[in-house]
Design an enzyme around this catalytic site. Structure first.
Site, PDB file in Angstrom:
ATOM      1  N   GLU A  35     -37.330  12.145  24.499  1.00 27.38           N
ATOM      2  CA  GLU A  35     -37.418  11.583  23.141  1.00 27.38           C
ATOM      3  C   GLU A  35     -38.881  11.579  22.723  1.00 27.38           C
ATOM      4  O   GLU A  35     -39.734  11.080  23.444  1.00 27.38           O
ATOM      5  CB  GLU A  35     -36.833  10.161  23.124  1.00 27.38           C
ATOM      6  CG  GLU A  35     -37.050   9.386  21.841  1.00 27.38           C
ATOM      7  CD  GLU A  35     -36.523  10.091  20.589  1.00 27.38           C
ATOM      8  OE1 GLU A  35     -35.339  10.454  20.559  1.00 27.38           O
ATOM      9  OE2 GLU A  35     -37.323  10.283  19.640  1.00 27.38           O
ATOM     10  N   CYS A  43     -30.717   5.937  13.559  1.00 25.83           N
ATOM     11  CA  CYS A  43     -29.846   4.813  13.202  1.00 25.83           C
ATOM     12  C   CYS A  43     -30.458   3.478  13.589  1.00 25.83           C
ATOM     13  O   CYS A  43     -30.527   2.555  12.790  1.00 25.83           O
ATOM     14  CB  CYS A  43     -28.483   4.983  13.863  1.00 25.83           C
ATOM     15  SG  CYS A  43     -27.424   3.569  13.602  1.00 25.83           S
ATOM     16  N   CYS A  48     -29.527   3.056   9.808  1.00 26.45           N
ATOM     17  CA  CYS A  48     -28.436   2.090   9.604  1.00 26.45           C
ATOM     18  C   CYS A  48     -28.789   0.650   9.950  1.00 26.45           C
ATOM     19  O   CYS A  48     -28.507  -0.261   9.166  1.00 26.45           O
ATOM     20  CB  CYS A  48     -27.228   2.459  10.455  1.00 26.45           C
ATOM     21  SG  CYS A  48     -27.082   4.190  10.877  1.00 26.45           S
ATOM     22  N   LYS A  51     -31.665  -0.917   7.880  1.00 26.98           N
ATOM     23  CA  LYS A  51     -31.139  -0.920   6.500  1.00 26.98           C
ATOM     24  C   LYS A  51     -30.205  -2.105   6.294  1.00 26.98           C
ATOM     25  O   LYS A  51     -30.314  -2.841   5.332  1.00 26.98           O
ATOM     26  CB  LYS A  51     -30.445   0.418   6.240  1.00 26.98           C
ATOM     27  CG  LYS A  51     -29.834   0.628   4.875  1.00 26.98           C
ATOM     28  CD  LYS A  51     -28.432   0.139   4.686  1.00 26.98           C
ATOM     29  CE  LYS A  51     -27.440   0.603   5.717  1.00 26.98           C
ATOM     30  NZ  LYS A  51     -27.074   2.021   5.628  1.00 26.98           N
ATOM     31  N   GLY A 179     -29.862  10.349  -5.661  1.00 30.36           N
ATOM     32  CA  GLY A 179     -28.729   9.487  -6.018  1.00 30.36           C
ATOM     33  C   GLY A 179     -27.709   9.385  -4.902  1.00 30.36           C
ATOM     34  O   GLY A 179     -26.571   8.986  -5.134  1.00 30.36           O
ATOM     35  N   TYR A 181     -26.609   8.344  -0.656  1.00 25.75           N
ATOM     36  CA  TYR A 181     -26.491   7.096   0.117  1.00 25.75           C
ATOM     37  C   TYR A 181     -27.817   6.315   0.176  1.00 25.75           C
ATOM     38  O   TYR A 181     -27.874   5.147  -0.125  1.00 25.75           O
ATOM     39  CB  TYR A 181     -26.202   7.449   1.580  1.00 25.75           C
ATOM     40  CG  TYR A 181     -24.808   7.776   1.994  1.00 25.75           C
ATOM     41  CD1 TYR A 181     -23.989   6.791   2.538  1.00 25.75           C
ATOM     42  CD2 TYR A 181     -24.334   9.074   1.941  1.00 25.75           C
ATOM     43  CE1 TYR A 181     -22.719   7.093   3.012  1.00 25.75           C
ATOM     44  CE2 TYR A 181     -23.067   9.388   2.416  1.00 25.75           C
ATOM     45  CZ  TYR A 181     -22.264   8.386   2.947  1.00 25.75           C
ATOM     46  OH  TYR A 181     -21.021   8.684   3.415  1.00 25.75           O
ATOM     47  N   GLU A 185     -28.751   2.770  -1.730  1.00 26.26           N
ATOM     48  CA  GLU A 185     -28.879   1.580  -0.869  1.00 26.26           C
ATOM     49  C   GLU A 185     -30.252   0.938  -1.043  1.00 26.26           C
ATOM     50  O   GLU A 185     -30.362  -0.284  -1.183  1.00 26.26           O
ATOM     51  CB  GLU A 185     -28.641   1.964   0.598  1.00 26.26           C
ATOM     52  CG  GLU A 185     -27.172   2.292   0.865  1.00 26.26           C
ATOM     53  CD  GLU A 185     -26.850   2.659   2.303  1.00 26.26           C
ATOM     54  OE1 GLU A 185     -25.667   2.632   2.669  1.00 26.26           O
ATOM     55  OE2 GLU A 185     -27.789   2.984   3.078  1.00 26.26           O
ATOM     56  N   ARG A 208     -22.641  11.783  -5.509  1.00 27.55           N
ATOM     57  CA  ARG A 208     -21.801  12.973  -5.642  1.00 27.55           C
ATOM     58  C   ARG A 208     -20.818  13.047  -4.469  1.00 27.55           C
ATOM     59  O   ARG A 208     -21.163  12.753  -3.323  1.00 27.55           O
ATOM     60  CB  ARG A 208     -22.695  14.220  -5.627  1.00 27.55           C
ATOM     61  CG  ARG A 208     -21.943  15.503  -5.920  1.00 27.55           C
ATOM     62  CD  ARG A 208     -22.801  16.708  -5.585  1.00 27.55           C
ATOM     63  NE  ARG A 208     -24.005  16.820  -6.400  1.00 27.55           N
ATOM     64  CZ  ARG A 208     -24.054  17.316  -7.631  1.00 27.55           C
ATOM     65  NH1 ARG A 208     -22.951  17.723  -8.230  1.00 27.55           N
ATOM     66  NH2 ARG A 208     -25.196  17.394  -8.278  1.00 27.55           N
ATOM     67  N   HIS A 439      -3.590 -14.361   2.120  1.00 29.00           N
ATOM     68  CA  HIS A 439      -3.970 -15.039   0.890  1.00 29.00           C
ATOM     69  C   HIS A 439      -4.796 -16.276   1.180  1.00 29.00           C
ATOM     70  O   HIS A 439      -4.514 -16.971   2.139  1.00 29.00           O
ATOM     71  CB  HIS A 439      -2.689 -15.453   0.152  1.00 29.00           C
ATOM     72  CG  HIS A 439      -2.962 -16.044  -1.191  1.00 29.00           C
ATOM     73  ND1 HIS A 439      -3.383 -15.284  -2.260  1.00 29.00           N
ATOM     74  CD2 HIS A 439      -2.875 -17.324  -1.635  1.00 29.00           C
ATOM     75  CE1 HIS A 439      -3.532 -16.087  -3.318  1.00 29.00           C
ATOM     76  NE2 HIS A 439      -3.239 -17.314  -2.958  1.00 29.00           N
TER      77      HIS A 439
END
Ligand code: NDP
Length: 458
Positions: A35, A43, A48, A51, A179, A181, A185, A208, A439
């Site tokens: 890495e 993520c 994610c 975010k 425009g 994700y 957000e 879109r 409910h």
């Protein structure tokens, strides 16, 4: 004794790579994972997870406003401290990154913190010390990287989603370009945190590919939160001035902001990876071409996650990584099914969705029935908030099978997860109707929409 240094060399310790490494090791393979940035990948580190933390932060603005209707008196203007949020986020993602590392180490996966490049079908080079490692299999799990468009003078003054989490100062004025994700957000988050947000995009609406009514609902909700939309408009130049960043827009307007966030898509992260040294085929955008088993045309090289540009979502990458490891090292035969993947867009309100939107269903099916509901959520009756909930069920009019469900409202992401099970199982509208309501909830509307709103035949 194997002819290779390791059975599996994984490039990229993000969602897909970490899962594949861990499962392969559990199956008895010797595994090394490289890495170049931070363990956890997009993520966890700059996607994610942070975010969603920022989304939570932003929603207190609505909670404070709503509280009065329920008898609470709050200070006139609750104060928000951006640095405190950034620091808290950093602490949490550092904790998560540590957990990922522990998980790998516990499974005896060797982690190398270095960029790795492919130099042959069974050979990689570590850039930190030049070491060459031979591997029976190589898994490419390098994800994607922001693609900043359009290429205009001054683009270097803009930031991408990689940097926006860690801005040193909270931007009072923000231009969001795109425009999709990420753009919606962040527009939603920053507008709620008190920033004046302008959002420019080439299309005439956000998101879109999503259901048309849901797109309109997201647009209206963001507009209500203060986002100033400029549709069919893109920046043509960004200049640094004493007042801030001056963005010239294609409609002739100029706006001055503190930051420009460009969120115009992501590209597979394959550049400079050396895949050509193993003869691996890529498509026009640089995505690694794979089959249903995530296998490339080179027998020893596999790829999972965003680098393959299939369904670019973390749970999909995880599933692909897991299936790869089970198939190659666990003696199982698992192809990943990419149909009907539920997902959520974390604007406020959220958009939760599974299956086909109305437009896509009408393009593919002869008879499409639409059931839809729009209502004020119960909480809004006392809070006085203008929030609305929208729900839509898209049904194959010939078989009664539910093709898609779309929800714009509080916790829509949570609902989408459960609806994903029903849709994946092939539920019909009659199955929904036969289900008793819970409910009082918003979700009960999903099983009480008896009257068809429209039938479309082609
Ligand atoms: P998206 O593909 O969602 O949106 C890209 C946006 O950039 C669109 O508005 C698109 O316009 C615009 N665009 C693309 N190319 C150009 C160009 N050349 N010039 C001008 N505008 C352009 O990408 P994001 O960056 O928002 O997100 C990347 C991916 O990350 C997503 O596809 C998704 O898979 C994943 N993601 C998922 C999240 C979630 O599940 N909640 C959250 C964040 C990201 P147009 O509409 O006209 O094509």
């Amino acid at each position: 004794m194997s002819d290779f240094d390791v059975d599996l060399f994984v490039i990229g310790a993000g969602s897909g790579g970490v899962r594949a490494a861990r499962i392969a090791a559990a199956h008895g393979a010797s595994v090394m994972v490289a890495e170049e940035f931070r363990i956890g990948g997009t993520c966890v580190i700059r996607g994610c997870v942070p975010k969603k933390l920022y989304v939570y932060a932003s929603r207190f603005a609505d909670d404070f406003a709503d509280a009065a209707g329920f008898g609470w008196t709050l200070p006139a203007r609750p104060a928000f401290d951006w640095r405190k949020l950034v620091d808290a986020k950093e602490k949490e993602i550092t904790r998560l990154s540590g957990l990922y590392r522990q998980n790998l180490e516990r499974n005896k996966v060797e982690i190398v913190e270095s960029r790795a490049e492919v130099i042959g079908p069974n050979r990689v080079r570590l850039l930190n010390d030049g070491r060459e490692i031979t591997a029976k299999y190589i898994l490419v799990a390098t994800g994607g990287a922001p693609a900043l468009e359009p290429s205009i003078p001054g683009l270097e003054h803009a930031v991408s989603s990689n940097e926006v989490f860690d801005l040193t100062a909270f931007p009072q004025r923000l231009l969001v370009v795109g425009g999709g994700y990420i753009a919606v957000e962040f527009a939603s988050v920053f507008a709620r945190l008190g920033c004046k947000v302008t959002q420019a995009m080439r299309a005439d609406n956000v998101l879109r590919g999503f259901d048309g009514d849901m797109r309109a609902g997201v647009r209206d909700a963001l507009r209500h939160a203060g986002v100033d939309f400029r549709f069919g408009v893109l920046p043509t130049k960004i200049e640094k001035t004493a007042e801030g960043l001056k963005a010239a827009l294609s409609d002739g307007a100029d706006i001055v902001v503190d930051q420009v966030l460009v969120a115009t898509g992501r590209r597979p992260h394959t550049r400079g990876l050396g895949l050509e040294n193993a003869g691996v085929e890529m498509d026009a955008v640089g995505a690694v071409k794979v089959d249903g088993y995530s296998r490339t045309n080179a027998p020893s090289v596999y790829a999972v996650g965003d680098v393959t540009n299939r369904v670019n979502l973390t749970p999909v990458a995880i599933r692909e990584g897991h299936a790869f490891a089970d198939t190659v090292f666990g003696g199982r035969d698992i192809r990943v099914d990419h149909a009907n993947v539920a997902s959520a867009v974390f604007t406020t309100p959220e958009l939760g969705t599974v299956g086909l939107g109305e437009e896509d269903a009408r393009a593919q099916y002869d008879v499409v029935d639409i059931y839809s509901a729009g209502f004020r959520p119960m909480k809004a009756t006392l809070s006085g908030s203008a929030e609305r909930v929208a729900m839509k069920i898209v049904v194959d009019g010939k078989t009664d099978k539910v093709l898609g469900v779309h929800i714009l409202g509080h916790e829509a992401g949570e609902m989408a997860q459960l609806l994903g099970i029903a849709v994946k199982m092939g539920a019909t509208k009659a199955d929904f109707d036969a289900t008793m309501a819970v409910h009082p909830t918003a979700a009960e509307e999903l099983v009480t929409m008896r009257t068809r709103s429209a039938r479309h035949e082609r």
